[in-house]
Design an enzyme around this catalytic site. Structure first.
Site, PDB file in Angstrom:
ATOM      1  N   SER A 227       0.748  -1.203   0.118  1.00 51.54           N
ATOM      2  CA  SER A 227      -0.029  -0.045  -0.053  1.00 51.54           C
ATOM      3  C   SER A 227       0.980   1.209   0.187  1.00 51.54           C
ATOM      4  O   SER A 227       1.651   1.386  -1.097  1.00 51.54           O
ATOM      5  CB  SER A 227      -1.059  -0.066   1.133  1.00 51.54           C
ATOM      6  OG  SER A 227      -2.106   0.759   1.189  1.00 51.54           O
ATOM      7  N   ASP A 453      -8.874  -4.299  -6.263  1.00 49.87           N
ATOM      8  CA  ASP A 453      -8.434  -3.613  -4.985  1.00 49.87           C
ATOM      9  C   ASP A 453      -9.189  -2.205  -4.841  1.00 49.87           C
ATOM     10  O   ASP A 453      -8.869  -1.549  -5.793  1.00 49.87           O
ATOM     11  CB  ASP A 453      -6.809  -3.348  -5.323  1.00 49.87           C
ATOM     12  CG  ASP A 453      -6.130  -2.963  -3.775  1.00 49.87           C
ATOM     13  OD1 ASP A 453      -6.664  -1.910  -2.978  1.00 49.87           O
ATOM     14  OD2 ASP A 453      -5.129  -3.359  -3.551  1.00 49.87           O
ATOM     15  N   HIS A 483      -7.650  -5.764  -0.890  1.00 44.82           N
ATOM     16  CA  HIS A 483      -6.493  -4.656  -0.656  1.00 44.82           C
ATOM     17  C   HIS A 483      -5.183  -5.617  -0.536  1.00 44.82           C
ATOM     18  O   HIS A 483      -5.000  -6.294   0.437  1.00 44.82           O
ATOM     19  CB  HIS A 483      -6.552  -3.659   0.442  1.00 44.82           C
ATOM     20  CG  HIS A 483      -5.611  -2.741   0.256  1.00 44.82           C
ATOM     21  ND1 HIS A 483      -5.188  -1.969  -0.740  1.00 44.82           N
ATOM     22  CD2 HIS A 483      -4.868  -2.223   1.390  1.00 44.82           C
ATOM     23  CE1 HIS A 483      -4.369  -1.091  -0.485  1.00 44.82           C
ATOM     24  NE2 HIS A 483      -4.093  -1.025   0.792  1.00 44.82           N
TER      25      HIS A 483
END
Length: 514
Positions: A227, A453, A483
């Site tokens: 991320s 995602d 995610h």
């Protein structure tokens, strides 16, 4: 009140805050030795601080080995390397294989920005058992986070009120209240953390990682960024391309976007995840308890949020579930397919007047523990984003953009658009429109994008590959939900990542896993 920037990259760390633990130190003092020559003192990890999310000390690894913690000194201001220092909190699990097989330390950043790596790594440690055969697994609280000179803003009671305000104002009075509350929050950050705020940019954290690499004894950086951690890794590769060893970026932030473009992309991403959730529920053999068609599921959610805007329902006493809490909780559940059952349960309850589960999901996103204490996840997230992002948006500008955001997502559009005002009155100017991740001369970096995602939309992976430069970024696609990709358990993804990190085998760019 959730911000657009915060929603882009928090799920792994926010969820882990409910599960995990740990430590290391923070504080400013005058540097009396060369930070590059320091030796780390590894000890058993005590329980995590309140800023890290609280809880118990991490349990031993499955093989009985303990988690160890240490403190790394780094310059407060990298432009003044002989000035004041701060303490950065580190955690590690030593490699389980033979000494001759050990490659080095594999450094993790799980995202946020603002998530404590010291608490998150033990929560997910078993997922990286294979990588531990040849690496010490290492993570850290980046500067401004957890125990690493944490940013402090408002207290717990103030944050309870802050997160229950109306984040999608409908009239002038509500817009004024939103902006006033944002100003108060930002002023509290400046008042309590003035010394550290100018020094929490991603470029500062990247320089910290370069120091960490050397102090850990590695000639090259071995890195796993998830991320926001992909943005941090890209900035590191730009600053120190010749120091990159083997690196993996998973759940990739698009480095070419402004914060506005990122928020708009998230609106589309969360809408896609909501569409997939609704379709999944109504396509099962048994009846979907929250709607008889995918569109009906979404219509009922939209009506719930409208009703909550007018009248909240009981949440976790004494707090009530507001429209903002519910939207935040829904977003949190959409980060992982594993959470979809909790979203279904939470919606069922909310339709019956009980907002407890949706509020618990919202609390997880905000870093609030069951005892009412907040980690500094949100304070750090806003501080880092506002120090990084040059843009400062006004309420007038947001109003002009609302139609575009609503077209992207009827449910999340307003929510993410209004989140753009979070940096409007920030005390520190933002560094750039977007990060520079060009890294000519770097070793290959494996870039993994997930087509489903919601928080870091799939398109960002290809943008990262292009921005890293020819011969650096290697694209791997996972056709999945949630995610991130590696922690999905998909064997194809894990084999590709493990093959590169453990054996240096670079998969063919464009490889697709499903």
């Amino acid at each position: 009140m959730p911000t657009a920037s915060r929603m882009r990259a928090t799920v792994l760390t926010a969820t882990a805050l409910l599960l995990a633990s740990v430590l290391a130190g923070c504080g400013d003092d005058s540097q009396d030795e060369d930070v590059w020559a320091q030796k780390l003192s590894w000890e058993d990890c005590p329980p995590p601080s309140a800023a890290e999310g609280g809880g118990d000390a991490p349990s031993p690894l499955p093989d009985g080995d303990p988690w160890q913690c240490a403190t790394l000194k780094a310059p407060l201001d990298w432009d003044k390397p002989k000035g004041d220092t701060i303490d950065l909190a580190l955690i590690r699990a030593k490699a389980s294989g033979s000494a001759g097989e050990r490659i080095g330390s594999l450094i993790f950043n799980f995202g946020g920005p603002g998530g404590s790596g010291v608490t998150t790594l033990p929560a997910f440690g078993e997922d990286y058992t294979r990588l531990r055969t040849r690496y010490d697994l290492v993570s850290f609280d980046p500067r401004g986070v957890g125990r690493s000179a944490p940013v402090e803003c408002e207290n717990d009671a103030q944050l309870d009120a802050y997160f229950q305000q109306d984040a999608t104002p409908d009239d002038a009075a509500e817009r004024t209240e939103l902006l006033d509350n944002t100003k108060e929050f930002n002023a509290a950050c400046e008042g309590n953390s003035k010394k550290v705020l100018p020094h929490v940019r991603t470029t500062d954290a990247a320089r910290d990682m370069n120091l960490m690499r050397q102090v850990l004894g590695d000639d090259k950086l071995y890195y796993f960024g998830i991320s926001y951690g992909t943005e941090l890794g890209g900035v590191y590769a730009h600053l120190f391309p010749r120091n990159v060893g083997r690196a993996v970026f998973d759940a990739v932030v698009d480095p070419t976007q402004s914060s506005e473009q990122g928020s708009l992309g998230q609106a589309k991403g969360f809408q896609l995840a909501l569409d997939n959730f609704a379709e999944d529920c109504t396509s099962k053999i048994e009846d979907c308890p929250i709607g008889d068609s995918a569109q009906n599921v979404k219509d009922r959610i939209a009506q719930l949020l409208k009703n909550l805007d007018r009248k909240p329902i009981p949440g976790i006493p004494p707090r009530e579930l507001t429209q903002t809490d519910a939207t935040n909780g829904i977003a949190q559940a959409l980060y992982s397919k594993d959470f979809w059952e909790y979203l279904t349960e939470g919606l069922e309850q909310a339709y019956d007047g009980n907002g407890g589960t949706l509020m618990a999901l919202s609390d997880s996103m905000n870093g609030r523990s069951q005892n009412g204490e907040y980690s500094n996840l949100v304070a750090a997230n806003i501080s880092i984003n506002c120090a990084d992002d040059k843009a400062r948006y006004t309420t007038d500008y947001v109003e002009q953009k609302l139609p575009e955001f609503r077209a992207a997502s009827a449910l999340f559009g307003d929510f993410l658009a209004w989140g753009m005002v979070s940096c409007t009155d920030w005390a520190v100017p933002g560094a750039a429109d977007h990060p520079d991740v060009s890294a000519p001369g770097s070793a290959p970096i494996l870039v993994v994008g997930n087509t489903g995602d919601p928080a870091t939309p799939y398109e960002g992976a290809r943008k990262m590959v292009t921005a890293l430069g020819k011969g650096v970024g290697v694209e791997l696609t996972y056709k999945g939900q949630g995610h991130g990709s590696y922690d999905s358990g998909n064997k194809c993804v894990q084999d590709a990542v493990n093959g590169y990190l453990l054996d240096g085998k670079v998969p063919a760019s464009g490889t697709v896993c499903s």
